[in-house]
Every structure is written in C-alpha cells, then in structure tokens.
Design a protein around this motif. Structure first.
Motif, PDB file in Angstrom:
ATOM      1  N   GLY A 144       1.035  -1.500  -0.032  1.00  0.00           N
ATOM      2  CA  GLY A 144       0.088  -0.087   0.093  1.00  0.00           C
ATOM      3  C   GLY A 144       0.929   1.349   0.199  1.00  0.00           C
ATOM      4  N   PRO A 145      -0.145   2.890   0.148  1.00  0.00           N
ATOM      5  CA  PRO A 145       0.976   3.781   0.000  1.00  0.00           C
ATOM      6  C   PRO A 145       1.258   3.454   1.633  1.00  0.00           C
ATOM      7  CG  PRO A 145      -1.341   3.929   0.131  1.00  0.00           C
ATOM      8  CD  PRO A 145      -0.994   2.588   0.046  1.00  0.00           C
ATOM      9  N   SER A 146       2.667   4.844   1.533  1.00  0.00           N
ATOM     10  CA  SER A 146       2.524   5.620   2.647  1.00  0.00           C
ATOM     11  C   SER A 146       2.938   6.769   2.482  1.00  0.00           C
ATOM     12  CB  SER A 146       4.401   4.506   2.953  1.00  0.00           C
ATOM     13  OG  SER A 146       5.198   4.964   2.400  1.00  0.00           O
ATOM     14  N   ASP A 147       3.338   7.803   3.801  1.00  0.00           N
ATOM     15  CA  ASP A 147       3.333   8.481   4.058  1.00  0.00           C
ATOM     16  C   ASP A 147       4.277   9.624   3.013  1.00  0.00           C
ATOM     17  OD1 ASP A 147       5.479   7.651   5.541  1.00  0.00           O
ATOM     18  OD2 ASP A 147       5.924   9.661   6.718  1.00  0.00           O
ATOM     19  N   VAL A 148       5.913   8.614   2.576  1.00  0.00           N
ATOM     20  CA  VAL A 148       6.478   8.722   0.999  1.00  0.00           C
ATOM     21  C   VAL A 148       6.500   7.768   0.293  1.00  0.00           C
ATOM     22  CG1 VAL A 148       8.145   9.932   3.419  1.00  0.00           C
ATOM     23  CG2 VAL A 148       8.372   7.479   2.777  1.00  0.00           C
ATOM     24  N   GLY A 149       5.691   7.061  -0.171  1.00  0.00           N
ATOM     25  CA  GLY A 149       5.668   6.134  -1.310  1.00  0.00           C
ATOM     26  C   GLY A 149       5.197   5.533  -1.019  1.00  0.00           C
ATOM     27  N   THR A 150       5.741   3.758  -1.459  1.00  0.00           N
ATOM     28  CA  THR A 150       4.746   2.990  -0.714  1.00  0.00           C
ATOM     29  C   THR A 150       5.458   2.001  -0.284  1.00  0.00           C
ATOM     30  OG1 THR A 150       6.581   2.348  -3.235  1.00  0.00           O
ATOM     31  CG2 THR A 150       3.742   2.887  -3.518  1.00  0.00           C
ATOM     32  N   GLU A 151       4.837   0.669   0.115  1.00  0.00           N
ATOM     33  CA  GLU A 151       5.747   0.072   1.297  1.00  0.00           C
ATOM     34  C   GLU A 151       4.617  -1.757   0.895  1.00  0.00           C
ATOM     35  OE1 GLU A 151       5.108   1.767   5.238  1.00  0.00           O
ATOM     36  OE2 GLU A 151       3.039   1.199   4.964  1.00  0.00           O
ATOM     37  N   GLY A 152       5.596  -2.332   2.108  1.00  0.00           N
ATOM     38  CA  GLY A 152       5.040  -3.946   1.289  1.00  0.00           C
ATOM     39  C   GLY A 152       5.495  -4.799   2.555  1.00  0.00           C
ATOM     40  N   PRO A 153       5.041  -5.899   2.177  1.00  0.00           N
ATOM     41  CA  PRO A 153       6.022  -7.085   3.249  1.00  0.00           C
ATOM     42  C   PRO A 153       7.644  -7.035   3.030  1.00  0.00           C
ATOM     43  CG  PRO A 153       3.834  -8.199   2.493  1.00  0.00           C
ATOM     44  CD  PRO A 153       3.869  -6.769   1.275  1.00  0.00           C
ATOM     45  N   GLY A 154       8.279  -6.723   3.603  1.00  0.00           N
ATOM     46  CA  GLY A 154       9.170  -7.103   4.012  1.00  0.00           C
ATOM     47  C   GLY A 154      10.459  -5.615   3.477  1.00  0.00           C
TER      48      GLY A 154
END
Length: 145
Positions: free
Chosen positions: A23-33
């Motif tokens: 999903g999105p984050s406050d600075v970009g994207t993220e995911g498992p690991g």
C-alpha cells in the motif's frame, strides 16, 4: 528536498517495522519486507523528464538537479556505510520477462531502473536509484535476487 531531508527519510524507513500488506505510505509505497520512498515526490506522476517539447530547459535543469541530489546522497551514505555495491537489475528484468516469480521490492525496482547503489547495514538492505524523473530509496529485509 535537501540531502539532509533525504537522509532523514532513509533513517525513518530504517527504523520502521515492515507492513504485512502492500500500500501507500507517507513517503511512497510499502509492502511485506520493504519501504520505498519517493525522495523527490515525482513517483507515479507520469513525468519522465525526457526534455521534449516546450519544457526543454526546465526538463534539463530538473534532470541535472536530480543527478546532483543523487550524487550528494550517495556521498553521504558512503561516508556512513562505506562503498556501495553497484547492483544491476538486468538479470531481474530478464527473469521478469520470462514470467519468473520474483520478490518485491526487486521486481518493482527492475521495472523502474536498470541499476542502483546498494548497502547492507544493520541487517537491512538500503538501495538508492535514479530514473529520469525520480530519486528513490528502498529499505528492505529481502535479499536481492
């Protein structure tokens, strides 16, 4: 964004737990690991900074600025962790083309760029790469393929 802010963002990502979902984050994207930061805020906007059309001068200046930011950030991270590995994503791109199952964030990165600078620090990989219009940083626990 200044180099100091880029470093703050990388340090923030290094201190965060990894999410269980993409999903999105406050600075970009993220995911498992992994966490991926769009350091210059252009990720996914469709701009490629190719210098075509009326914006030739602006696109050239933006590209030069991106190169300068990238190089300064690399110098500062090298001071912290030593010389990085220059990591080619060409093999990952070939494996992706062959429809091989590849881990994130490496698959995502290989679709954005051909190479990046890579450090191993405190049990995590830190990668910095540049496209024509993006300066990206990734923190991951997933080993490169």
């Amino acid at each position: 964004m200044t180099t100091a802010r880029h470093l703050e963002t990388i340090d923030l990502l290094r201190s965060r737990a990894f999410p269980t979902e993409f999903g999105p984050s406050d600075v970009g994207t993220e995911g498992p690991g992994f966490h991926m930061a769009e350091l210059n805020g252009h990720f996914g906007d469709g701009a490629d900074g190719d210098g075509e059309g009326d914006g030739d001068i602006d696109a050239t200046a933006e590209r030069e600025q991106r190169v300068a930011e990238h190089d300064d950030l690399l110098d500062r991270l090298t001071d912290r962790w030593g010389e990085p590995d220059l990591f080619s994503l060409a093999g990952t791109q070939l494996r992706d083309a062959a429809e091989e199952d590849l881990p994130e964030p490496w698959l995502r990165l290989s679709r954005l760029m051909g190479w990046l600078h890579l450090w191993r620090a405190e049990g995590r990989w830190i990668a910095v790469g540049r496209t024509k219009s993006q300066l990206l940083a990734v923190v991951t626990e997933t080993d490169p393929p």
